[in-house]
Design a protein around this motif. Structure first.
Motif: not given
Length: 130
Positions: A62, A65-66, A70, A84, A87
């Protein structure tokens, strides 16, 4: 490391720790996060790329992925936005549910003059934000 007081020193210390044979697993994610927080997207990208395999092993999927999304915002914002949003869509239902609990706790506690319910629900909400 008090990064709020001296971000440059904090980043240097995180880089130092990452260069050691053994370091806390949080170091890589924290370093990349700090780069992003201070507008050093290029360094965040380089650090993630240089440690891609290690990142897959020690950073939660998680968070990874962020971080990737970003980093992507600086070069390909049109590609980053859907990532984004995906998420965020995973977290919004949990946050709404917890906000409802807080609202209910406020209602009940105001009727019963009991603040511990509000405090408990608020702590759970804060934990979800982390």
């Amino acid at each position: 490391v008090n990064i709020e007081d001296d971000p440059a020193l904090g980043i240097e210390r995180l880089k130092f720790l990452l260069a050691q044979d053994s370091f806390p697993p949080e170091v890589l994610g924290n370093l990349i996060t700090q780069y992003l927080s201070h507008g050093k997207d290029d360094l965040a990208s380089e650090t993630l790329e240089a440690n891609k395999q290690l990142a897959r092993e020690i950073i939660s999927p998680e968070l990874l992925s962020y971080l990737e999304a970003a980093i992507l915002t600086s070069t390909y914002p049109d590609e980053a936005i859907p990532l984004l949003e995906k998420i965020a869509s995973k977290h919004v239902p949990k946050l709404k549910e917890q906000m409802n609990k807080i609202t209910d706790a406020v209602t009940v506690s105001s009727q019963e003059k009991e603040s511990s319910m509000i405090l408990s629900a608020t702590k759970e909400y804060d934990a979800l934000l982390d």
